[in-house]
Design an enzyme around this catalytic site. Structure first.
Site, PDB file in Angstrom:
ATOM      1  N   SER A 128      -9.954  -5.420   3.496  1.00 39.90           N
ATOM      2  CA  SER A 128      -9.708  -5.157   1.970  1.00 39.90           C
ATOM      3  C   SER A 128     -10.604  -4.177   1.305  1.00 39.90           C
ATOM      4  O   SER A 128     -11.913  -4.668   0.992  1.00 39.90           O
ATOM      5  CB  SER A 128      -9.899  -6.495   1.213  1.00 39.90           C
ATOM      6  OG  SER A 128      -9.470  -6.232   0.020  1.00 39.90           O
ATOM      7  N   SER A 129     -10.084  -2.987   0.879  1.00 44.37           N
ATOM      8  CA  SER A 129     -10.982  -1.852   0.103  1.00 44.37           C
ATOM      9  C   SER A 129     -11.614  -2.528  -0.886  1.00 44.37           C
ATOM     10  O   SER A 129     -12.708  -2.170  -1.319  1.00 44.37           O
ATOM     11  CB  SER A 129     -10.048  -0.701  -0.094  1.00 44.37           C
ATOM     12  OG  SER A 129     -11.077   0.379  -0.522  1.00 44.37           O
ATOM     13  N   ASN A 130     -10.755  -3.151  -1.931  1.00 49.53           N
ATOM     14  CA  ASN A 130     -11.285  -3.449  -3.009  1.00 49.53           C
ATOM     15  C   ASN A 130     -12.280  -4.683  -3.190  1.00 49.53           C
ATOM     16  O   ASN A 130     -13.249  -4.695  -3.602  1.00 49.53           O
ATOM     17  CB  ASN A 130     -10.026  -3.876  -4.134  1.00 49.53           C
ATOM     18  CG  ASN A 130      -9.447  -5.260  -3.806  1.00 49.53           C
ATOM     19  OD1 ASN A 130      -9.791  -6.294  -4.412  1.00 49.53           O
ATOM     20  ND2 ASN A 130      -8.216  -5.318  -2.941  1.00 49.53           N
ATOM     21  N   HIS A 154      -7.215   4.751   5.467  1.00 48.69           N
ATOM     22  CA  HIS A 154      -6.759   3.775   4.465  1.00 48.69           C
ATOM     23  C   HIS A 154      -5.180   4.043   4.459  1.00 48.69           C
ATOM     24  O   HIS A 154      -4.615   5.056   4.263  1.00 48.69           O
ATOM     25  CB  HIS A 154      -7.483   3.695   3.073  1.00 48.69           C
ATOM     26  CG  HIS A 154      -7.140   2.262   2.390  1.00 48.69           C
ATOM     27  ND1 HIS A 154      -5.866   2.308   1.666  1.00 48.69           N
ATOM     28  CD2 HIS A 154      -7.667   1.206   2.246  1.00 48.69           C
ATOM     29  CE1 HIS A 154      -5.689   0.906   1.192  1.00 48.69           C
ATOM     30  NE2 HIS A 154      -6.933   0.479   1.610  1.00 48.69           N
ATOM     31  N   GLU A 183      -2.938   3.311   2.278  1.00 45.40           N
ATOM     32  CA  GLU A 183      -2.548   3.903   0.826  1.00 45.40           C
ATOM     33  C   GLU A 183      -2.901   5.452   0.863  1.00 45.40           C
ATOM     34  O   GLU A 183      -1.780   5.904   0.479  1.00 45.40           O
ATOM     35  CB  GLU A 183      -3.426   3.117  -0.379  1.00 45.40           C
ATOM     36  CG  GLU A 183      -2.755   3.768  -1.688  1.00 45.40           C
ATOM     37  CD  GLU A 183      -3.725   3.202  -2.746  1.00 45.40           C
ATOM     38  OE1 GLU A 183      -3.785   4.055  -3.856  1.00 45.40           O
ATOM     39  OE2 GLU A 183      -4.087   2.141  -2.849  1.00 45.40           O
ATOM     40  N   CYS A 217       3.394  -1.163  -4.420  1.00 45.19           N
ATOM     41  CA  CYS A 217       2.913  -1.733  -5.777  1.00 45.19           C
ATOM     42  C   CYS A 217       3.436  -0.414  -6.548  1.00 45.19           C
ATOM     43  O   CYS A 217       3.190   0.728  -6.356  1.00 45.19           O
ATOM     44  CB  CYS A 217       1.319  -1.768  -5.642  1.00 45.19           C
ATOM     45  SG  CYS A 217       0.786  -1.894  -7.259  1.00 45.19           S
ATOM     46  N   CYS A 219      -6.639   1.053 -10.483  1.00 45.37           N
ATOM     47  CA  CYS A 219      -5.708  -0.065 -10.622  1.00 45.37           C
ATOM     48  C   CYS A 219      -6.420  -1.152 -11.708  1.00 45.37           C
ATOM     49  O   CYS A 219      -7.838  -1.194 -11.596  1.00 45.37           O
ATOM     50  CB  CYS A 219      -5.496  -0.960  -9.354  1.00 45.37           C
ATOM     51  SG  CYS A 219      -4.865  -2.614  -9.441  1.00 45.37           S
ATOM     52  N   HIS A 236       0.677  -1.290  -0.056  1.00 47.42           N
ATOM     53  CA  HIS A 236      -0.032  -0.079  -0.018  1.00 47.42           C
ATOM     54  C   HIS A 236       0.684   1.341   0.002  1.00 47.42           C
ATOM     55  O   HIS A 236       0.327   2.305  -0.259  1.00 47.42           O
ATOM     56  CB  HIS A 236      -0.923  -0.028   1.222  1.00 47.42           C
ATOM     57  CG  HIS A 236      -1.704  -1.315   1.315  1.00 47.42           C
ATOM     58  ND1 HIS A 236      -1.417  -2.185   2.284  1.00 47.42           N
ATOM     59  CD2 HIS A 236      -2.723  -1.673   0.707  1.00 47.42           C
ATOM     60  CE1 HIS A 236      -2.195  -3.407   2.040  1.00 47.42           C
ATOM     61  NE2 HIS A 236      -3.331  -2.743   1.072  1.00 47.42           N
TER      62      HIS A 236
END
EC number: 1.17.7.4
Length: 330
Positions: free
Chosen positions: A232-234, A134, A136, A106, A204, A84
């Site tokens: 997990s956000s996604n 978050h 990130e 990433c 992404c 992140h």
């Protein structure tokens, strides 16, 4: 799509493709494993390497130690930064503690960091679309704290203030829902007509692909199960996307043990997918669980091909190359 119509009384599973590990997660997990092989345990990791309970627990058993703060890492140790990303202040903290660092951020997150630095140098006000707290978002904000304002959804737009409405740009957290992000961007453009967009889409590729696949599942599945962890956000976004796309119900589970059999009542078609931090072994477990309850017909619903890969962090590549050279000379 051919074969998407169920016969009366049949029970089936529509399995999303792509699903599971993205290139950034794969790179980060392999990086921890390689570091453990290369240097031995323990390898300290600042925050969870990826947001998945199973992956974290598996790496802990191999010798990884996950910490919340750099100060928890003993001086002179090796610390890895998660996928992140982290703020520059974290790199500085690591240097002060004489820590050897491996950066598993990433590359797509790194791209957003570089965009933030560039726009800050050009004295833009940067509106970062993302969720407060978050990891990130914290990392990206740390690249240019005096220039970045967090915008947490379209309802937050009314509170946004900038120095110059003609010199403002938006960036975004990479794991958001595409639809949610563009709704926020549209609201921002309504307030700031000259809002500049980033040079490339920050969402992404894997997030987009998995959300497109979920939308396809939701066209035919009464129930959509998303395998992924609660942080997990996604993965959370995929549940929301499934419901918005027409699924009667959608749930997030870490593994098959969290599925409630009551969810299957009256359901002939189950859609199944997984977040970008989820290994296939967990999805396989859900497939087996569903098969035991009569959902033995599994159809893959493919909406995209993914061939992107990322090389290991440069610190590991350098040391691995040195090790290979040494072995070749023996």
């Amino acid at each position: 799509m051919v074969g998407m119509t169920a016969t009366p009384g049949s029970r089936r599973v529509l399995l999303a493709a792509p699903r599971g590990y993205c290139a950034g997660v794969d790179r980060a997990v392999i990086a921890v494993e390689k570091a453990l092989e290369q240097y031995g345990a323990p390898i300290y990791v600042r925050h969870e390497i990826v947001h998945n309970k199973y992956v974290v627990q598996t790496l802990e058993k191999k010798g990884a130690i996950f910490v919340d703060q750099t100060a928890e890492v003993p001086e002179g140790s090796i610390v890895m930064f998660s996928a992140h990303g982290v703020a520059p202040t974290v790199h500085a903290e690591a240097a002060e503690r004489k820590l050897a660092t491996i950066d598993a951020t990433c590359p797509l997150v790194t791209k957003v960091h570089k965009e933030a630095v560039r726009f800050a140098k050009e004295d833009f006000d940067i509106l970062l679309i993302g969720h407060e707290g978050h990891e990130e978002v914290i990392g990206t904000s740390g690249e240019a704290p005096d220039h970045i304002t967090l915008v947490d959804g379209p309802e937050d737009v009314a509170n946004v203030e900038v120095r110059d409405p003609d010199k403002v740009v938006w960036l975004s957290q990479t794991t958001l829902s595409v639809d949610e992000t563009m709704e926020t961007v549209d609201a921002l453009k309504g307030k700031f007509p000259n809002l500049l967009s980033p040079p490339s889409d920050d969402i992404c590729y894997a997030t987009q692909n998995r959300q497109i696949a979920v939308k396809k599942l939701a066209e035919d599945a009464e129930l959509v199960i998303v395998v992924g962890s609660k942080n997990s956000s996604n993965s959370i976004r995929m549940v929301e996307v499934a419901l918005d796309a027409g699924a009667d119900a959608s749930y997030l589970v870490d593994n098959a043990g969290e599925i409630d059999e009551a969810w299957l009542e009256g359901v002939t078609t189950v859609g199944l997918t997984s977040g970008a931090s989820v290994p296939d072994v967990l999805v396989d477990g859900v497939i087996e669980w569903l098969a035991e309850r009569g959902y033995g017909d599994v159809e893959t619903v493919k909406t995209a091909d993914e061939s992107i890969t990322f090389s290991l962090p440069k610190e590991l590549r350098r040391d691995l190359r040195a090790e290979a050279a040494e072995l070749s000379q023996r």
